[in-house]
Design an enzyme around this catalytic site. Structure first.
Site, PDB file in Angstrom:
ATOM      1  N   HIS A  13       0.819  -1.208   0.000  1.00  0.00           N
ATOM      2  CA  HIS A  13       0.000   0.000   0.000  1.00  0.00           C
ATOM      3  C   HIS A  13       0.856   1.262   0.000  1.00  0.00           C
ATOM      4  O   HIS A  13       0.361   2.344  -0.313  1.00  0.00           O
ATOM      5  CB  HIS A  13      -0.911   0.018   1.233  1.00  0.00           C
ATOM      6  CG  HIS A  13      -2.082  -0.904   1.131  1.00  0.00           C
ATOM      7  ND1 HIS A  13      -1.960  -2.269   1.126  1.00  0.00           N
ATOM      8  CD2 HIS A  13      -3.408  -0.640   1.009  1.00  0.00           C
ATOM      9  CE1 HIS A  13      -3.163  -2.817   1.015  1.00  0.00           C
ATOM     10  NE2 HIS A  13      -4.051  -1.859   0.939  1.00  0.00           N
ATOM     11  N   SER A  14       2.113   1.111   0.373  1.00  0.00           N
ATOM     12  CA  SER A  14       3.010   2.258   0.479  1.00  0.00           C
ATOM     13  C   SER A  14       4.161   2.115  -0.504  1.00  0.00           C
ATOM     14  O   SER A  14       4.883   1.111  -0.482  1.00  0.00           O
ATOM     15  CB  SER A  14       3.557   2.360   1.911  1.00  0.00           C
ATOM     16  OG  SER A  14       4.674   3.217   1.968  1.00  0.00           O
TER      17      SER A  14
END
Length: 237
Positions: A13-14
């Site tokens: 997600h990052s």
């Protein structure tokens, strides 16, 4: 002709987490293609089907071998699964593994020339710190008969760590890769010396003793190579 090296794709997600994990894993496996696909198309927290698809396509075109995908959270796994479903390529394998530890373990296995299935298994074995992995798509191991010949006598050696930081990630990876170069089973202080995570889990620092035990056709050669690396401090101070 040698088989293509298994590649890794880290889906997070990052973008920063994916890139940082890829950087750490690459330190353990300089010859392995490792790509990061983190965040959304516009740089926010989340996942992007397009970024994952582009990375998968690039790795397949670049190396031609298997690609093992690791994900950080549930929706990242869903994105990866969607890409794999559309690609419909047996070379693509999704690992159910802890993100950072699994990436490091998979990278070391790939550096050693392991197949895609073996690299995925190495990543998933990293989950044993949190509980066993139970894969429904793999049959239980076959029972083997007791060997008719007595087991070969183990060769042992006692070494002392000389580098100041001990068996942190880099020397642990060097040691695990070195073990993989020989036709031998090597134990280090009672753990499998081919497992980088098991080695790091020992928490050994400078001055600690290493009890190394090896069996197999190249047991002596493996011990000599390990001793050389330990005596050289793994190239560190």
């Amino acid at each position: 002709m040698a088989e293509p090296t298994t590649a890794l794709l880290l889906v997070s997600h990052s973008a920063a987490l994916a890139a940082g994990t890829a950087e750490v894993a690459a330190q353990m496996a300089p010859d392995v293609a490792i790509r990061a696909a983190g965040g959304t198309d516009d740089g926010r927290i989340g996942t992007s089907y397009d970024l994952v698809e582009q990375a998968v396509t690039g790795l397949l075109d670049e190396g031609g071998g298997a690609v093992v995908l690791l994900t950080d959270l549930g929706s990242a796994a869903l994105t990866a699964e969607s890409v794999l479903e559309m690609a419909d390529d047996d070379r693509l394998l999704l690992a159910d593994a802890p993100f950072v530890e699994g990436a490091v373990a998979a990278a070391v296995a790939a550096q050693g020339g392991a197949t895609g299935l073996a690299v995925r298994a190495a990543a998933e074995e990293a989950a044993t710190s949190f509980g066993p992995v139970d894969r429904e798509d793999e049959p239980p191991p076959l029972e083997t008969a007791a060997p008719s010949q007595p087991a070969a006598e183990a060769l042992t050696r006692t070494l002392v760590l000389r580098n100041r930081l001990g068996l942190h990630a880099r020397p642990a990876a060097m040691l695990a890769r070195k073990v993989g170069e020989f036709d031998a089973d090597v134990q280090l202080n009672g753990i499998d010396a081919a497992s980088i995570l098991a080695i790091m889990g020992l928490g050994l620092t400078a001055g600690a003793e290493l009890q190394v035990e090896a069996t197999g056709p190249q047991a002596a050669e493996a011990l000599d190579a390990i001793e050389a690396d330990v005596e050289a401090g793994f190239g560190e101070e």
